[in-house]
Design an enzyme around this catalytic site. Sequence first.
Site, mmCIF file in Angstrom:
data_model
loop_
_atom_site.group_PDB
_atom_site.id
_atom_site.type_symbol
_atom_site.label_atom_id
_atom_site.label_comp_id
_atom_site.label_asym_id
_atom_site.label_seq_id
_atom_site.Cartn_x
_atom_site.Cartn_y
_atom_site.Cartn_z
ATOM 1 C CD GLU A 1 128.410 83.048 -3.748
ATOM 2 O OE1 GLU A 1 129.196 83.491 -4.565
ATOM 3 O OE2 GLU A 1 127.218 83.400 -3.693
ATOM 4 C CG ASP B 1 128.269 92.608 -0.592
ATOM 5 O OD1 ASP B 1 127.557 91.880 -1.307
ATOM 6 O OD2 ASP B 1 129.415 92.304 -0.212
ATOM 7 C CE1 TYR C 1 126.987 87.022 -8.884
ATOM 8 C CE2 TYR C 1 128.012 85.415 -7.430
ATOM 9 C CZ TYR C 1 127.094 86.412 -7.644
ATOM 10 O OH TYR C 1 126.279 86.796 -6.612
#
Lengths: 252, 391
Positions: free
Chosen positions: A36, A47, A161
């Site tokens: 990825e 993040d 995911y």
Amino acid sequence: MKLNKSLIGFLPAGYPTMKASRELLIALGNEVDVLEVGIPFSDPVADGKVIQDAGYIAIKNGATPKGCLSLISEVKQTINKPIAILTYYNIPYSYGLKQFLADASSNGVDAMLIADLNINESDEFEAACKESGVETIFIAAPNTQKERAIEIDSHTTGFVYLLSHFAVTGTKSELSTLTTDTIKRVKPLVKNPLAVGFGISTSEHVRAVLGAGADGAIVGSAFIKSIVPGDIEKSKLALKRLAKELKGSSIK
Amino acid sequence: MKKGYFGKYGGAFMPEVLVPAIGEVERTFLKFSNDPRFLKEMNDYLKDFVGRPSPLYFAEKLSKKLGVNVYLKREDLCHTGSHKLNNCLGQCLLAKYMGKKRVIAETGAGQHGVATAAACALLGMECAVYMGSVDVERQSVNVFRMQLLGTKVMPVESGSRTLKDAINEALRDWITNVETTFYCIGSVIGPHPYPAMVKQFQRIIGKETKEQAKEMNFKIDAMVACVGGGSNSMGLFADFVNDRDVEMYGVEAGGTGEKHAATLSKGRPGVLHGTLSYLLQDENGQVSEDVHSISAGLDYPGVGPEHSHFKDSSRVTYDNVLDSQAVEAFLLLSGLEGIMPALESAHAIAYVIAKKEKFKGKNVVICLSGRGDKDIGIVTDYLKGHTRSKV
């Protein structure tokens, strides 16, 4: 995308430099089942600090979306494994969504995830993916209800995911029962493979999420932390060692 | 039109983990925005805690000097010193109705942070405010004000360490604490329903202005307000959008000319903080780090999506003025009228000064969105480095 108790390894493209990144992505790509690759964005709200800082350095060192795609093309030719890219919506939007997906596809990208795009706003993205043959990845979270999980799955052509817990990306010392409970709850709802990420950093974590029924475990921040900027050889070894250790815990 | 869009702009570009949260905010907002109990509580606070209605004041001396009839909508007289509290009270009250115990917010200059801190103190809620470390330093008085009001100020060290990074960090907090926390956004930005909701809480500015102009027996020809994210301008404009004979002007921060925050004048469409709108960005889609304004409240690379729609449809004219013009306007209004405007609001005044020929003889309402006490240090420093030009 086929996942079978797979290890998915993440690194941002262009970190610490474009040149070093090529070697690091190949080193990691040779060990994991799926690579990825992050295309850095200036404002990565999903993040944590490790990926934020790495992306910031990569951008400063010239990681443009175009440059990242051609880097991926070089990596792909060497490793020949599935490559998924992860970015934020403004990157392909600014590039031109259709053109971005077309270029991604011709550079060897198999699937794409946009962290700040959910299925309510994804019509154009899905159409561009369909046209280019790139698979879609969408996120589900511990607070995703049953109907929503089924709907997310129906928009997905790559893998779902699953967020392991309520947090931004980053390493965590322990996984909570929330993670394994969520995997057990969501897994029967989706037809696509289910991969779990965010906070997965040790072989115990990998074993736990795969044991709970996930088809893949995604590790990112831990790989970034193992990189020693300025020492490519040492970094490659560290990535390989960590990948092997994590891989050893997958129960095939 | 698609839900949450203004023309082609808006939407809710958010990570999946926040989708249930913004859905809950939307449902609660729709449920209570017409609920008599909520509206009564809100109106009581607006009257007795904020001090509304704020006056519409005829600035006689400035009018004479410019040859323009200038009316100032005195949001600077609101409690905590700006229009921000209108919105914070609305959102924090909603949060309370939702049963949330904790509120988070971002702030640039500190105005929204102080207003959120005051609303949370009033309503007995826990509050944390994210603020770029650069802003923490240049707005230290507001940091202390927030702390006195019982709020935890969280300095942000990432990126450019200003408003945009404070929003990033607030969103990260929200992702982590989504089940217990309400995010009180300070402008008409962010994912749907925020732009619509913040407009709803700020439209009292224009509603009062309309009534006051009627009482004062004059017809409004034009309205002028500064635009950062765009909440005071949207609040002023909202009730006049369909009054086609009222001209509207939004004034952005032209900064030094080279470095600026003039998103609508110099940006192009992009997605930041959950909304599709004009955005200052480089050719690769990276959000600009060179955003600059002497006024910390206008120092933002994005803008509310409805403003982008008003730009494209030409309902509002957007322009920008320089730091130097804003400082001149700050000094002029202070000396002439005895009113010290916030540097943000001084941009709107500077625009009318610059375009006085265009507005000659017309009745112009300027939104004086905040008071300037917070900016005295910045203006003093600026004047040390510059020689004043004549207005």
